[in-house]
Write an enzyme that holds these catalytic residues in place. Structure first.
Site, short mmCIF file in Angstrom:
data_model
loop_
_atom_site.label_atom_id
_atom_site.label_comp_id
_atom_site.label_asym_id
_atom_site.label_seq_id
_atom_site.Cartn_x
_atom_site.Cartn_y
_atom_site.Cartn_z
N LYS A 1 -0.15 14.63 0.85
CA LYS A 1 -1.46 14.86 0.24
C LYS A 1 -1.68 16.34 -0.08
O LYS A 1 -2.61 16.71 -0.78
CB LYS A 1 -2.57 14.33 1.16
CG LYS A 1 -2.61 12.79 1.25
CD LYS A 1 -3.69 12.33 2.22
CE LYS A 1 -3.75 10.81 2.41
NZ LYS A 1 -4.53 10.12 1.35
N THR B 1 -8.87 6.24 -2.90
CA THR B 1 -10.21 5.73 -3.19
C THR B 1 -11.22 6.86 -3.02
O THR B 1 -12.30 6.81 -3.60
CB THR B 1 -10.59 4.55 -2.28
OG1 THR B 1 -10.29 4.90 -0.92
CG2 THR B 1 -9.85 3.30 -2.67
N LYS C 1 -14.78 7.76 -5.14
CA LYS C 1 -16.10 8.05 -4.56
C LYS C 1 -16.64 9.37 -5.09
O LYS C 1 -17.81 9.49 -5.45
CB LYS C 1 -16.00 8.15 -3.03
CG LYS C 1 -15.53 6.89 -2.32
CD LYS C 1 -15.16 7.21 -0.86
CE LYS C 1 -14.33 6.11 -0.25
NZ LYS C 1 -13.71 6.52 1.04
N HIS D 1 0.79 -1.23 0.00
CA HIS D 1 0.00 0.00 0.00
C HIS D 1 0.82 1.27 0.00
O HIS D 1 0.25 2.35 -0.01
CB HIS D 1 -0.92 0.05 1.22
CG HIS D 1 -2.12 -0.84 1.12
ND1 HIS D 1 -3.29 -0.43 0.53
CD2 HIS D 1 -2.32 -2.11 1.52
CE1 HIS D 1 -4.17 -1.42 0.59
NE2 HIS D 1 -3.60 -2.45 1.18
N LYS E 1 -9.63 13.84 3.49
CA LYS E 1 -8.72 12.70 3.59
C LYS E 1 -7.83 12.94 4.79
O LYS E 1 -7.83 14.03 5.36
CB LYS E 1 -7.89 12.56 2.31
CG LYS E 1 -7.24 13.88 1.87
CD LYS E 1 -6.49 13.74 0.55
CE LYS E 1 -7.37 13.66 -0.67
NZ LYS E 1 -7.27 12.42 -1.39
N ARG E 2 -7.04 11.93 5.18
CA ARG E 2 -6.08 12.14 6.25
C ARG E 2 -5.21 13.35 5.93
O ARG E 2 -4.90 13.62 4.77
CB ARG E 2 -5.20 10.89 6.43
CG ARG E 2 -5.92 9.72 7.08
CD ARG E 2 -6.41 10.05 8.47
NE ARG E 2 -5.31 10.22 9.39
CZ ARG E 2 -4.97 9.35 10.34
NH1 ARG E 2 -5.68 8.23 10.50
NH2 ARG E 2 -3.96 9.58 11.15
C1 LIG Z 1 -12.42 6.74 1.34
C2 LIG Z 1 -11.98 7.18 2.67
C3 LIG Z 1 -10.64 7.46 2.90
C4 LIG Z 1 -9.58 7.40 1.82
O1 LIG Z 1 -9.54 8.66 1.19
P1 LIG Z 1 -8.32 9.07 0.21
O2 LIG Z 1 -8.79 10.36 -0.37
O3 LIG Z 1 -8.22 7.99 -0.82
O4 LIG Z 1 -7.13 9.20 1.06
C5 LIG Z 1 -10.26 7.86 4.17
N1 LIG Z 1 -11.17 7.98 5.16
C6 LIG Z 1 -12.47 7.75 4.97
C7 LIG Z 1 -13.43 7.92 6.10
C8 LIG Z 1 -12.92 7.33 3.72
O5 LIG Z 1 -14.23 7.07 3.53
#
Ligand SMILES: *Cc1c(COP(=O)(O)O)cnc(C)c1O
Length: 836
Positions: free
Chosen positions: A578, A680, A684, A381, A572-573
């Protein structure tokens, strides 16, 4: 086609999910009266409450239990009947499952949502309130854990017989609060009112050893090794059923909890030492107390290694027992068992399986190794060097002495094999060794997982390519067929149908209800993308979703945002790679521009941020503070009122994502190229009709290929260019001097324009950026700023924007995790899905 899109105004009507009737989904024939009786019976006999005194939480528990009963019937059939025994099962080992709330997952997949809404309404109870009473199961940090949750849904939906194995943390990911704009961490307590989905199995427990010594005995001329652990812990099973789409298949998520063999020391207690009497128990049970708070930094904590070993060992003991019961002979293990390692966290399972086969079942080493490699596969990952897991040899020797011996032997044989293939290449041997020498010897868990697996996969095309060129270059040379790509996916059931019912209904009306089973059917939208009725319906649905989000922003941040503004989201985190900072700099730049020319015809915009920083990650926490400081100044400046708003929403989790994503217009995916393995969140958002502004990183590359260059805003350095810049030594000061816009932004931040209470707060941050801009924020700034201008040019033309938005949704079918799991099944696990 526009009925639901335009008729819905109140939140409860609005949240109404899709009508599932025309095609014989289970919903059609549900007996609402019977369901209502079942919920009432649970309320009375399981919760112990009357309808008059029941709280929303009581209703949630009663509803969950009633739904669970319906899942269990099928579950029991599938797991306990001889005839239903599958030929091969998948065991998905993951230290994280970021599940979120489960009620709507279950209701949606069983086709019970509408019936349950009606059943509860008849009792004067609102299903949406009940839904809100469920705590998020936050047993994960971010993308990696959420992927595991999506995969569980997909495996159940396409009929891959599977167990998920993980840890039942008492406390999941911390709750994020804000004080003065600074992140505060509070303990998360999802189990405090019980978990109606789980079944405790105190009788399913396995002994887990730690420490002690290895005894070598002579077994008829052969040496035999017996591990005599000094310490024993019990791993106890808690099971949750995972029901797939249309309720046709149910898998199990089995989470382990640590239990002390002796609950109390009576001696100590009788001496009056009440704390001491419980000390051992507290120490042992701490193994499953908390989720580790970071997925991107190494945390050399003994407790973490104990977590990894407990869950790996318990899972292997469990599946080996099942295999022997079913087939009697461990030599057929790879015919019936596929074990997927989600990152290196469970990779101690490789030597543990060797120990079981060789020490406990007397198989010869070579045969045991063949079985092990044929059984395991491993998902990588991250390529970030600081996140590649390794453990001090000294710690391993103390905690897992037999495993350390086995690791040495695996290493010796691997190195011998490599020497045979490439004689005299010492650099090669050093690079593929399981033991990192120098600076304290350490075991490299990535190498262990790689050599112990028959397939090793990356999570996007670019990431897999970089894996071959960087971390696993030499191992790839020796095992050229082992690395394979499996681009991540998301479950559309949660990330479209459940979270965005308004849009889903419009899509169903446009391309048919079959789209719920076959996401490729979304492509039928392509020829309709310029249809103005469809565009207006989708725009109206998005606007309703934005209105709902606006209420939450008003509620939590005390800021009113205009639902007609462009909603630009980065959720995101919080991590330097990022590059939330890049987004904040652009926000300040546009703020400066608006103040300079307030009369220009600006399009109103809203910048929305959400995400947690690891508690120990100072820089990330400072970036959160900066976002909040910028928000404070911008939101209270009358010059830009109505044109620009900034909101950092606290406590990002799955449930908050489910509200933000359907309301997003623009999706920020702006990581430094080469650093985001897949992402991911990007999938979404694009699925829900947001356009992406992003770098050529992770799965953004494949999103671009699917939606087309004209419908995505790509900018910035490529992974190769990043590499080249870093090699040459990048001069951030020169980049800033060449960009007056950026210079003005950085000066303002450094001079305390956004921190009048503490003008020096960001001096170090800005100077650090100029001295060592490791994530190339300054290098990409101008390109990013220009890409944002392209965004607004398109946003001005609503028809053109909606066309692009529809084209995005239409082409996202491939990013369904059902597709991803189908690929794992055929190319890694050799399992045939029974459905889908
Ligand atoms: C999908 C998701 C992530 C991953 O987000 P990235 O933008 O791909 O880092 C992290 N936290 C939650 C709660 C998510 O639903």
């Amino acid at each position: 086609m526009t009925d639901t899109a335009t008729a819905t105004t109140t939140a409860d009507v609005a949240r109404r999910p899709v009508r599932e009737t025309a095609d014989g989904t289970p919903d059609a024939g549900v007996d609402v009266t019977k369901l209502r009786k079942e919920i009432l019976a649970e309320l009375t006999y399981s919760v112990g409450r009357s309808p008059e005194t029941a709280s929303v939480r009581d209703w949630f528990v009663a509803t969950a239990l009633a739904v669970r009963d319906r899942i269990v019937d099928r579950w029991v059939i599938e797991h306990d009947s001889e005839h239903a025994r599958p030929k091969k099962r998948v065991y998905y080992l993951s230290l994280e499952f970021l599940i979120g709330r489960m009620l709507f997952d279950a209701l949606h997949n069983l086709g019970l949502t509408e019936a349950t809404r009606e059943a509860l309404a008849g009792l004067g109870v609102d299903l949406d309130q009940v839904r809100g009473a469920e705590p998020d199961a936050a047993l994960g940090n971010g993308g990696l854990g959420r992927l595991a949750a999506c995969f569980m849904d997909s495996m159940a939906s396409i009929g891959v017989p599977a167990f998920g194995y993980g840890i039942r943390y008492d406390h999941g990911l911390f709750r994020q609060g804000m004080r003065d704009g600074w992140q505060q961490e509070y303990p998360e307590d999802w189990l405090s009112f019980g978990n109606p989905w789980e079944f405790a199995h105190p009788e399913v427990d396995y002994p887990i050893g730690f420490g002690g010594y290895v005894e070598q005995v002579n077994d008829g001329g052969k040496p035999k090794h017996i591990w005599r652990p000094a310490e024993k812990v019990e791993a106890v099973a808690f099971d949750m059923p995972v029901v797939g789409w249309r309720g046709r298949h149910v898998n199990t998520l089995r989470l382990w909890s640590a239990r002390a063999p002796d609950p109390i020391s009576l001696d100590a207690f009788n001496r009056g030492d009440y704390v001491g009497a419980l000390a051992d128990r507290v120490r042992i049970e701490s193994i499953s107390k908390v989720l580790y708070p970071s997925d991107e930094t190494p945390n050399g904590q003994e407790l973490r290694l104990r977590q990894e070993f407990m869950f790996a060992s318990a899972s292997l003991q469990d599946l080996v027992r099942r295999h022997i019961e079913d087939y009697g002979d461990l030599r057929t293990l790879p015919d019936h068992v596929a074990i997927q390692l989600n990152d290196t966290h469970p990779s101690i399972a490789v030597p543990e399986l060797m120990r079981i086969l060789v020490d406990l079942h007397d198989l010869p080493w070579a045969e045991a190794w063949q079985i092990t490699v044929a059984t395991f596969s491993y998902t990588n990952h991250t390529l970030l060097p600081e996140a590649l897991e390794s453990w001090p040899v000294s710690l391993m020797e103390r905690l897992l002495p037999r495993h350390m011996q086995i690791i040495y032997l695996i290493n010796a044989l691997e190195l011998e094999g490599a020497r045979g293939k490439r004689p005299g290449d010492d650099a090669l041997l050093a690079s593929i060794s399981l033991i990192e020498e120098g600076g304290g010897r350490r075991v490299r868990m990535g190498v262990l997982a790689f050599v112990g697996s028959h397939k090793v996969n990356g999570v996007s095309a670019l990431h897999t390519e970089l894996m071959k060129q960087t971390v696993f270059r030499d191992l790839h040379g020796l095992h050229p067929h082992r690395i394979t790509n499996k681009t991540n996916g998301i479950t559309f059931r949660r990330w479209l149908a459940q979270c965005n019912p308004r849009m889903t209904q419009i899509l169903i009306d446009a391309v048919g209800v079959e789209v719920l089973d076959d996401p490729s059917r979304l492509e039928r939208l392509i020829p309709m993308a310029r249809d103005s009725a469809l565009q207006e319906a989708l725009y109206a649905a998005k606007r309703e979703n934005k209105m709902e989000l606006a209420r939450i922003v008003a509620d939590r941040n005390d800021v009113w945002v205009d639902p007609d503004a462009l909603f630009d989201v980065q959720i995101k985190r919080i991590h330097e790679y990022k590059r939330q900072l890049l987004n904040i700099l652009e926000t300040v730049a546009i703020y400066n521009a608006m103040r300079a020319q307030p009369m220009r015809a600006w399009m109103p915009r809203v910048k929305i941020f959400a995400g947690k920083a690891a508690a120990s990650y100072r820089q990330a926490k400072l970036i959160i503070k900066l976002a909040n400081d910028v928000a404070k100044v911008v939101n209270s400046d009358p010059t830009v009122r109505g044109l620009l708003k900034v909101a950092f929403l606290p406590n990002y989790n799955v449930s908050l994502a489910e509200v933000i994503i359907p309301a997003a217009d623009l999706s920020e995916q702006i990581s430094t190229a080469g650093m985001e393995a897949s992402g991911t969140g990007n999938m979404k958002l694009a699925l829900n009709g947001a356009l992406t502004i992003g770098t050529l990183d992770g799965a953004n590359v494949e999103i671009k290929e699917h939606v087309g260059d004209d419908h995505i805003f790509i900018f910035g350095l490529t992974a190769q260019e990043v590499e080249a810049r870093k090699r040459k030594g990048f001069d951030a000061r020169a980049a800033v001097d060449a960009s007056p816009t950026l210079k003005q932004v950085l000066d303002a931040i450094r001079d305390g324009v956004f921190s009048p209470d503490d003008p020096g707060r960001y001096r170090e941050l800005v100077d650090g950026l100029l001295d060592h801009d490791n994530f190339l924020v300054t290098a990409d700034f101008d390109a990013y700023f220009a890409a944002q201008r392209r965004v607004y040019k398109l946003w001005r033309d609503r028809a053109a924007w909606m066309n692009s938005s529809i084209i995005n949704t239409a082409n996202m079918g491939w990013f369904s995790s059902d597709r991803t799991i189908g690929e794992y099944a055929s190319e890694i696990w050799d399992v045939k899905p029974t459905l889908g």
